[in-house]
Design an enzyme around this catalytic site. Structure first.
Site, PDB file in Angstrom:
ATOM      1  NE  ARG A 230      -3.909   0.455   1.916  1.00 59.79           N
ATOM      2  CZ  ARG A 230      -5.122   0.452   2.479  1.00 59.79           C
ATOM      3  NH1 ARG A 230      -5.347   1.187   3.561  1.00 59.79           N
ATOM      4  NH2 ARG A 230      -6.089  -0.271   1.973  1.00 59.79           N
TER       5      ARG A 230
ATOM      6  CG  HIS B 152      -8.396  -0.044  -2.823  1.00 55.14           C
ATOM      7  ND1 HIS B 152      -7.592  -1.135  -2.554  1.00 55.14           N
ATOM      8  CD2 HIS B 152      -9.047   0.226  -1.653  1.00 55.14           C
ATOM      9  CE1 HIS B 152      -7.751  -1.484  -1.290  1.00 55.14           C
ATOM     10  NE2 HIS B 152      -8.635  -0.684  -0.729  1.00 55.14           N
TER      11      HIS B 152
ATOM     12  CD  GLN C 207     -13.071  -2.174  -0.939  1.00 53.77           C
ATOM     13  OE1 GLN C 207     -12.318  -2.153   0.025  1.00 53.77           O
ATOM     14  NE2 GLN C 207     -14.275  -2.723  -0.866  1.00 53.77           N
TER      15      GLN C 207
ATOM     16  CG  ASP D 183     -13.768   6.015  -0.856  1.00 56.63           C
ATOM     17  OD1 ASP D 183     -13.806   5.856   0.381  1.00 56.63           O
ATOM     18  OD2 ASP D 183     -12.691   6.027  -1.505  1.00 56.63           O
TER      19      ASP D 183
ATOM     20  CB  CYS E 176     -14.138   0.876  -0.038  1.00 57.24           C
ATOM     21  SG  CYS E 176     -13.709   2.602   0.244  1.00 57.24           S
TER      22      CYS E 176
ATOM     23  NE  ARG F 225     -10.403  -5.839   0.288  1.00 56.40           N
ATOM     24  CZ  ARG F 225      -9.676  -4.783   0.637  1.00 56.40           C
ATOM     25  NH1 ARG F 225     -10.255  -3.707   1.118  1.00 56.40           N
ATOM     26  NH2 ARG F 225      -8.362  -4.776   0.466  1.00 56.40           N
TER      27      ARG F 225
HETATM   28  N1   CP Z   1     -11.306  -0.600   2.332  1.00 60.89           N
HETATM   29  C1   CP Z   1     -10.037  -0.683   2.755  1.00 60.89           C
HETATM   30  O1   CP Z   1      -9.117  -0.892   1.973  1.00 60.89           O
HETATM   31  O2   CP Z   1      -9.888  -0.513   4.085  1.00 60.89           O
HETATM   32  P1   CP Z   1      -8.504  -0.364   4.885  1.00 60.89           P
HETATM   33  O3   CP Z   1      -7.968   1.006   4.579  1.00 60.89           O
HETATM   34  O4   CP Z   1      -8.894  -0.506   6.323  1.00 60.89           O
HETATM   35  O5   CP Z   1      -7.556  -1.423   4.430  1.00 60.89           O
HETATM   36  N1  NVA Z   2     -10.136   6.509  -1.057  1.00 62.30           N
HETATM   37  C1  NVA Z   2      -9.745   6.049   0.254  1.00 62.30           C
HETATM   38  C2  NVA Z   2      -9.930   4.577   0.347  1.00 62.30           C
HETATM   39  C3  NVA Z   2      -9.556   3.960   1.659  1.00 62.30           C
HETATM   40  C4  NVA Z   2      -9.743   2.472   1.672  1.00 62.30           C
HETATM   41  C5  NVA Z   2      -8.300   6.433   0.509  1.00 62.30           C
HETATM   42  O1  NVA Z   2      -7.474   6.313  -0.410  1.00 62.30           O
HETATM   43  O2  NVA Z   2      -7.997   6.873   1.617  1.00 62.30           O
END
Ligand code: CP
Ligand code: NVA
Length: 310
Positions: free
Chosen positions: A101, A128, A131, A223, A264, A292
């Site tokens: 990430r 993502h 997701q 989101d 998400c 997930r």
């Molecule tokens: N939806 C998602 O990716 O959540 P986290 O940021 O908790 O991993």
């Molecule tokens: N769009 C959000 C998603 C988190 C899972 C972010 O990038 O923070």
């Protein structure tokens, strides 16, 4: 050639549907006793916070008999300036895959360029995809199909939105995105989606009006307005998004009567969605988050089974 999973590019609809079916089987029947990832190690590198992604990968790997090594950038030599290319090369010698990430999507390209093991995008500023895999599984479970389903995404055209567009257009779903003009999804993603729908039979539509996007929708998705790394833009973003792009009960009532609500997570009740919607009867967010685990497992198996370490 090593196959990575940075986005849905290069994947066929058959492969994605196969992973979704595998995930549904894991959920229904449990995980194989054969422990197919036994002897495999997977590094989990997180530059940003995570609850669902980090824990679901960790547990999925354990259920498949593998071992995970959770790492934050701060504890790696990367934080002291070791080049990504060197890090990727060295990790390739120890582990069988890297789940990462990162803030910048380019970081994943750089890792992938120098890695001989699969790099899996656990969220970047652009995509993502993990997701979206769970989202598609959830839609299949609830609607019985993905092909032909209408998904309305309301809000910021961000990483989650870009991956949702890719997944929908690959699998023949119809997606309509309502976002302010300056926060539209990536133009590159839209152009690519328009190509993909020629084969899949889906459709992709952009509007600035949430009411337009949700008309006849089977799924209403949103989101956060402020993603990780955008905290200093809060004031400007709230002015643009709030309250026009909030998913309210009124907006939900403009979709199909059997429409479901998806997010998400993490969510900000009262900002992008009202509590009565996300905690209401139409909300599928808990099933979506639970899924997930199963899609991470299916993805890992798809990428790692039959792959010999060099
Ligand atoms: N939806 C998602 O990716 O959540 P986290 O940021 O908790 O991993
Ligand atoms: N769009 C959000 C998603 C988190 C899972 C972010 O990038 O923070």
């Amino acid at each position: 050639m090593t196959r990575h999973f940075l986005d849905f590019g290069g994947y066929t609809s058959e492969e994605i549907l196969h992973m979704i079916d595998m995930a549904i089987t894991f959920k229904k029947k449990g995980y194989p006793d054969t422990k197919p990832l036994s002897g495999k190690s997977i590094a989990l590198i997180f530059e940003k916070p995570s609850t669902r992604t980090k824990v679901s990968f960790h547990v999925a790997i354990a259920k498949l008999g593998g071992e995970s090594i959770p790492l934050s950038i701060g504890e790696m030599q990367l934080s002291r300036g070791e080049p990504l290319s060197d890090t990727a090369r060295v990790l390739s010698a120890y582990v069988d895959a890297v789940v990462a990430r990162v803030y910048r999507h380019e970081t994943l390209f750089e890792m992938a360029k120098h890695s001989s093991v699969p790099i899996i995008n656990a969220l970047s500023d652009k995509f993502h995809p993990c997701q979206a895999l769970a989202d598609m599984m959830t839609i299949k479970e609830v609607k019985g199909n993905i092909y032909g389903v209408k998904v309305a995404y309301v809000g910021d055209g961000n990483n989650v939105c870009n991956s949702l567009i890719q997944a929908c257009s690959l699998l023949g779903a119809r997606i309509s995105v309502a976002s302010p003009r300056e926060y539209r999804p990536s133009e590159e993603v839209i152009t690519q989606a328009k190509e993909w729908i020629k084969r899949s039979g889906g459709s992709v539509e952009l509007t600035e009006k949430p009411e337009e996007a949700v008309r006849d929708a089977d799924v209403v998705y949103t989101d956060v307005f402020i993603s990780m790394g955008q905290e200093e833009e809060r004031e400007r973003r709230m002015k643009v998004f709030y309250p026009e792009y909030k998913v309210t009960e009124k907006l939900m009532s403009m979709a199909r009567p059997d429409a479901i609500f998806m997010h998400c997570l993490p969510a900000h009740r009262g900002e992008e969605v009202d509590a009565s919607v996300i905690d209401g009867k139409k909300s599928l967010v808990w099933q979506q988050a639970a899924n997930r685990l199963h899609t991470e497992a299916a993805l890992l198996l798809h990428l790692l089974q039959n792959r010999r370490k060099i």
